[in-house]
Design a protein around this motif. Structure first.
Motif, PDB file in Angstrom:
ATOM      1  N   SER A 178       0.822  -1.217   0.000  1.00  0.00           N
ATOM      2  CA  SER A 178       0.000   0.000   0.000  1.00  0.00           C
ATOM      3  C   SER A 178       0.855   1.266   0.000  1.00  0.00           C
ATOM      4  CB  SER A 178      -0.941   0.002   1.214  1.00  0.00           C
ATOM      5  OG  SER A 178      -1.855  -1.065   1.149  1.00  0.00           O
ATOM      6  N   VAL A 179       1.946   1.241   0.768  1.00  0.00           N
ATOM      7  CA  VAL A 179       2.862   2.383   0.802  1.00  0.00           C
ATOM      8  C   VAL A 179       3.592   2.516  -0.534  1.00  0.00           C
ATOM      9  CG1 VAL A 179       4.892   3.379   1.939  1.00  0.00           C
ATOM     10  CG2 VAL A 179       3.128   2.232   3.293  1.00  0.00           C
ATOM     11  N   ASP A 180       4.031   1.379  -1.084  1.00  0.00           N
ATOM     12  CA  ASP A 180       4.711   1.395  -2.386  1.00  0.00           C
ATOM     13  C   ASP A 180       3.827   2.029  -3.451  1.00  0.00           C
ATOM     14  OD1 ASP A 180       6.916   0.094  -1.337  1.00  0.00           O
ATOM     15  OD2 ASP A 180       6.290  -1.893  -2.010  1.00  0.00           O
ATOM     16  N   LEU A 181       2.594   1.578  -3.527  1.00  0.00           N
ATOM     17  CA  LEU A 181       1.680   2.072  -4.554  1.00  0.00           C
ATOM     18  C   LEU A 181       1.399   3.563  -4.378  1.00  0.00           C
ATOM     19  CD1 LEU A 181      -0.167   1.538  -6.962  1.00  0.00           C
ATOM     20  CD2 LEU A 181      -1.971   0.877  -5.348  1.00  0.00           C
ATOM     21  N   ALA A 182       1.187   3.994  -3.153  1.00  0.00           N
ATOM     22  CA  ALA A 182       0.915   5.402  -2.905  1.00  0.00           C
ATOM     23  C   ALA A 182       2.115   6.273  -3.285  1.00  0.00           C
ATOM     24  CB  ALA A 182       0.533   5.620  -1.440  1.00  0.00           C
ATOM     25  N   PRO A 213      -1.847  -7.889  -6.387  1.00  0.00           N
ATOM     26  CA  PRO A 213      -2.959  -7.270  -5.664  1.00  0.00           C
ATOM     27  C   PRO A 213      -3.974  -6.641  -6.614  1.00  0.00           C
ATOM     28  CG  PRO A 213      -0.844  -6.668  -4.696  1.00  0.00           C
ATOM     29  CD  PRO A 213      -0.542  -7.336  -5.999  1.00  0.00           C
ATOM     30  N   PRO A 214      -5.252  -6.709  -6.293  1.00  0.00           N
ATOM     31  CA  PRO A 214      -6.288  -6.128  -7.148  1.00  0.00           C
ATOM     32  C   PRO A 214      -6.074  -4.639  -7.421  1.00  0.00           C
ATOM     33  CG  PRO A 214      -7.268  -7.557  -5.493  1.00  0.00           C
ATOM     34  CD  PRO A 214      -5.826  -7.440  -5.140  1.00  0.00           C
ATOM     35  N   ALA A 215      -5.414  -3.926  -6.509  1.00  0.00           N
ATOM     36  CA  ALA A 215      -5.194  -2.490  -6.693  1.00  0.00           C
ATOM     37  C   ALA A 215      -4.367  -2.192  -7.934  1.00  0.00           C
ATOM     38  CB  ALA A 215      -4.510  -1.894  -5.457  1.00  0.00           C
ATOM     39  N   LEU A 216      -3.603  -3.174  -8.423  1.00  0.00           N
ATOM     40  CA  LEU A 216      -2.804  -2.961  -9.626  1.00  0.00           C
ATOM     41  C   LEU A 216      -3.668  -2.898 -10.885  1.00  0.00           C
ATOM     42  CD1 LEU A 216       0.262  -5.299  -8.950  1.00  0.00           C
ATOM     43  CD2 LEU A 216       0.210  -2.802  -8.880  1.00  0.00           C
ATOM     44  N   SER A 217      -4.895  -3.391 -10.786  1.00  0.00           N
ATOM     45  CA  SER A 217      -5.791  -3.400 -11.945  1.00  0.00           C
ATOM     46  C   SER A 217      -6.766  -2.224 -11.953  1.00  0.00           C
ATOM     47  CB  SER A 217      -6.585  -4.714 -11.990  1.00  0.00           C
ATOM     48  OG  SER A 217      -5.718  -5.815 -12.156  1.00  0.00           O
ATOM     49  N   LEU A 218      -6.737  -1.399 -10.918  1.00  0.00           N
ATOM     50  CA  LEU A 218      -7.656  -0.260 -10.854  1.00  0.00           C
ATOM     51  C   LEU A 218      -7.212   0.859 -11.784  1.00  0.00           C
ATOM     52  CD1 LEU A 218      -8.353  -0.040  -7.003  1.00  0.00           C
ATOM     53  CD2 LEU A 218      -9.754  -1.109  -8.784  1.00  0.00           C
ATOM     54  N   ASP A 219      -8.176   1.634 -12.257  1.00  0.00           N
ATOM     55  CA  ASP A 219      -7.910   2.777 -13.127  1.00  0.00           C
ATOM     56  C   ASP A 219      -7.921   4.048 -12.282  1.00  0.00           C
ATOM     57  OD1 ASP A 219      -7.715   4.695 -15.072  1.00  0.00           O
ATOM     58  OD2 ASP A 219      -9.607   4.198 -16.076  1.00  0.00           O
ATOM     59  N   THR A 242      -7.507  12.044 -11.741  1.00  0.00           N
ATOM     60  CA  THR A 242      -8.875  12.244 -12.225  1.00  0.00           C
ATOM     61  C   THR A 242      -9.853  11.238 -11.628  1.00  0.00           C
ATOM     62  OG1 THR A 242      -8.325  10.900 -14.182  1.00  0.00           O
ATOM     63  CG2 THR A 242      -8.181  13.308 -14.404  1.00  0.00           C
ATOM     64  N   LYS A 243      -9.349  10.090 -11.159  1.00  0.00           N
ATOM     65  CA  LYS A 243     -10.236   9.078 -10.598  1.00  0.00           C
ATOM     66  C   LYS A 243      -9.849   8.655  -9.189  1.00  0.00           C
ATOM     67  CE  LYS A 243     -11.497   7.161 -15.117  1.00  0.00           C
ATOM     68  NZ  LYS A 243     -11.609   5.927 -15.948  1.00  0.00           N
ATOM     69  N   ASN A 251       4.480  11.158   8.817  1.00  0.00           N
ATOM     70  CA  ASN A 251       4.643  11.116  10.268  1.00  0.00           C
ATOM     71  C   ASN A 251       4.262   9.751  10.832  1.00  0.00           C
ATOM     72  OD1 ASN A 251       5.157  14.065  10.378  1.00  0.00           O
ATOM     73  ND2 ASN A 251       3.012  14.189   9.770  1.00  0.00           N
ATOM     74  N   THR A 252       3.252   9.153  10.212  1.00  0.00           N
ATOM     75  CA  THR A 252       2.761   7.865  10.690  1.00  0.00           C
ATOM     76  C   THR A 252       3.068   6.723   9.715  1.00  0.00           C
ATOM     77  OG1 THR A 252       0.597   8.211   9.636  1.00  0.00           O
ATOM     78  CG2 THR A 252       0.873   8.995  11.925  1.00  0.00           C
ATOM     79  N   GLY A 253       3.536   7.075   8.498  1.00  0.00           N
ATOM     80  CA  GLY A 253       3.785   6.072   7.485  1.00  0.00           C
ATOM     81  C   GLY A 253       2.517   5.505   6.894  1.00  0.00           C
ATOM     82  N   THR A 254       1.423   6.268   6.976  1.00  0.00           N
ATOM     83  CA  THR A 254       0.119   5.785   6.552  1.00  0.00           C
ATOM     84  C   THR A 254      -0.234   6.270   5.165  1.00  0.00           C
ATOM     85  OG1 THR A 254      -0.607   5.879   8.859  1.00  0.00           O
ATOM     86  CG2 THR A 254      -2.308   5.633   7.160  1.00  0.00           C
ATOM     87  N   PRO A 255      -0.529   5.353   4.219  1.00  0.00           N
ATOM     88  CA  PRO A 255      -0.968   5.755   2.883  1.00  0.00           C
ATOM     89  C   PRO A 255      -2.491   5.785   2.786  1.00  0.00           C
ATOM     90  CG  PRO A 255      -0.510   3.438   2.880  1.00  0.00           C
ATOM     91  CD  PRO A 255      -0.281   3.906   4.295  1.00  0.00           C
ATOM     92  N   SER A 256      -2.992   6.541   1.815  1.00  0.00           N
ATOM     93  CA  SER A 256      -4.421   6.580   1.566  1.00  0.00           C
ATOM     94  C   SER A 256      -4.656   6.789   0.071  1.00  0.00           C
ATOM     95  CB  SER A 256      -5.080   7.718   2.355  1.00  0.00           C
ATOM     96  OG  SER A 256      -6.420   7.900   1.946  1.00  0.00           O
ATOM     97  N   ILE A 257      -5.462   5.908  -0.512  1.00  0.00           N
ATOM     98  CA  ILE A 257      -5.860   6.058  -1.922  1.00  0.00           C
ATOM     99  C   ILE A 257      -7.370   5.979  -1.961  1.00  0.00           C
ATOM    100  CG2 ILE A 257      -5.697   5.147  -4.242  1.00  0.00           C
ATOM    101  CD1 ILE A 257      -3.019   3.928  -3.518  1.00  0.00           C
ATOM    102  N   ALA A 258      -8.020   7.123  -2.195  1.00  0.00           N
ATOM    103  CA  ALA A 258      -9.484   7.188  -2.226  1.00  0.00           C
ATOM    104  C   ALA A 258      -9.947   7.277  -3.657  1.00  0.00           C
ATOM    105  CB  ALA A 258      -9.969   8.389  -1.425  1.00  0.00           C
ATOM    106  N   MET A 259     -10.672   6.258  -4.109  1.00  0.00           N
ATOM    107  CA  MET A 259     -11.206   6.271  -5.467  1.00  0.00           C
ATOM    108  C   MET A 259     -12.389   7.246  -5.549  1.00  0.00           C
ATOM    109  SD  MET A 259      -9.106   4.200  -6.838  1.00  0.00           S
ATOM    110  CE  MET A 259      -9.836   4.152  -8.503  1.00  0.00           C
ATOM    111  N   LEU A 260     -12.439   8.005  -6.604  1.00  0.00           N
ATOM    112  CA  LEU A 260     -13.480   9.021  -6.774  1.00  0.00           C
ATOM    113  C   LEU A 260     -14.615   8.499  -7.643  1.00  0.00           C
ATOM    114  CD1 LEU A 260     -11.133  12.091  -7.392  1.00  0.00           C
ATOM    115  CD2 LEU A 260     -12.110  11.299  -5.219  1.00  0.00           C
TER     116      LEU A 260
END
Length: 260
Positions: A178-182, A213-219, A242-243, A251-260
């Motif tokens: 998750s951190v790598d992808l972010a 991981p399924p996240a690799l297939s998301l647009d 855009t999406k 500070n916390t090492g926390t990633p976040s990916i919010a799909m729109l």
């Protein structure tokens, strides 16, 4: 690579002697630029790997994505006290009867060959592995400084280079996906690749050890702009796609990916 012996003669691999200038000319004009290389329209570049060294390589240094149990206990030939070629049987220098001076001369000649090959490939409109900007996810204590540099509008490094971004792994297992992808989505430019670097896809007869991981297939769409720090010295970095909206809190090492 383990050489087998027939009597007193070692039978292993053949290596080029780069001190031979005519060999260098042939490698470039025929092997690299010829009809089975850049002369073929389906070939756009090369992965050029391995090298010669004229000093002893430290055995404890391994690529972090490579399992330690894949490394020969005695080391490779470049672990010889005077150096040698990488990923060859440890005794290859003795098998070839090379002196310290000859190893130095071949190493210098190999460097010249490599440089001329890379220039020839680029002149032909091609690409080599060395042309990648290779990146990893930085450790937590370097997260903020790395992203401040990447997000700075004056920084062109990530926008003007083809990025090879390596996933964090331990014996083929993804340890911080998750951190790598972010991080990848925060810093990448128009040309970028995310994956398992060069640890190889020879997984044997059983199931592949490479998770997908399924996240690799998301647009995620396309980036609306560059990443930015949400406030001065906040340690939180965000990039709008855009999406999706991508964010990392260093500070916390926390990633976040919010799909729109």
């Amino acid at each position: 690579i383990n050489a087998e012996y027939m009597g007193a003669i070692p039978c292993g691999e053949y290596l080029w002697d780069h001190r031979n200038a005519s060999l260098r000319s042939w490698l470039i004009s025929e092997h690299i630029l010829g009809k089975t290389g850049m002369g073929d329209p389906v070939v756009s570049g090369f992965y050029l790997d391995d090298s010669w060294h004229d000093h002893q390589a430290p055995r404890e240094v391994l690529p972090r994505s490579l399992p330690k149990d894949s490394h020969p206990k005695e080391g490779y030939c470049d672990h010889n006290i005077n150096g040698g070629p990488t990923e060859e049987v440890f005794t290859c220098v003795e098998d070839m009867g090379l002196t310290k001076e000859e190893i130095r001369d071949i190493t210098l000649a190999w460097q010249q060959t490599t440089q001329e090959v890379e220039l020839a490939v680029m002149a032909a409109g091609g690409f080599t592995w060395k042309s990648f900007l290779r990146m990893y996810t930085p450790p937590r204590n370097e997260c903020a400084s790395t992203l401040r540099h990447a997000c700075d509008p004056r920084t062109t490094l990530y926008q003007e280079n083809a990025i090879q971004y390596s996933l964090t792994t331990q014996k083929y297992n993804l340890t911080d996906f998750s951190v790598d992808l972010a991080h990848f989505l925060l810093v990448r430019g128009p040309y970028a690749w995310l994956g398992y670097t060069w640890i190889g896809c020879q997984s044997g007869p059983g199931p592949s050890p490479y998770a997908y991981p399924p996240a690799l297939s998301l647009d995620y769409g396309v980036p609306k702009g560059r990443c930015s720090e949400t406030a001065p010295s906040s340690g939180i970095f965000r990039r709008e796609w855009t999406k999706a909206a991508v964010e990392i809190n260093c500070n916390t090492g926390t990633p976040s990916i919010a799909m729109l």
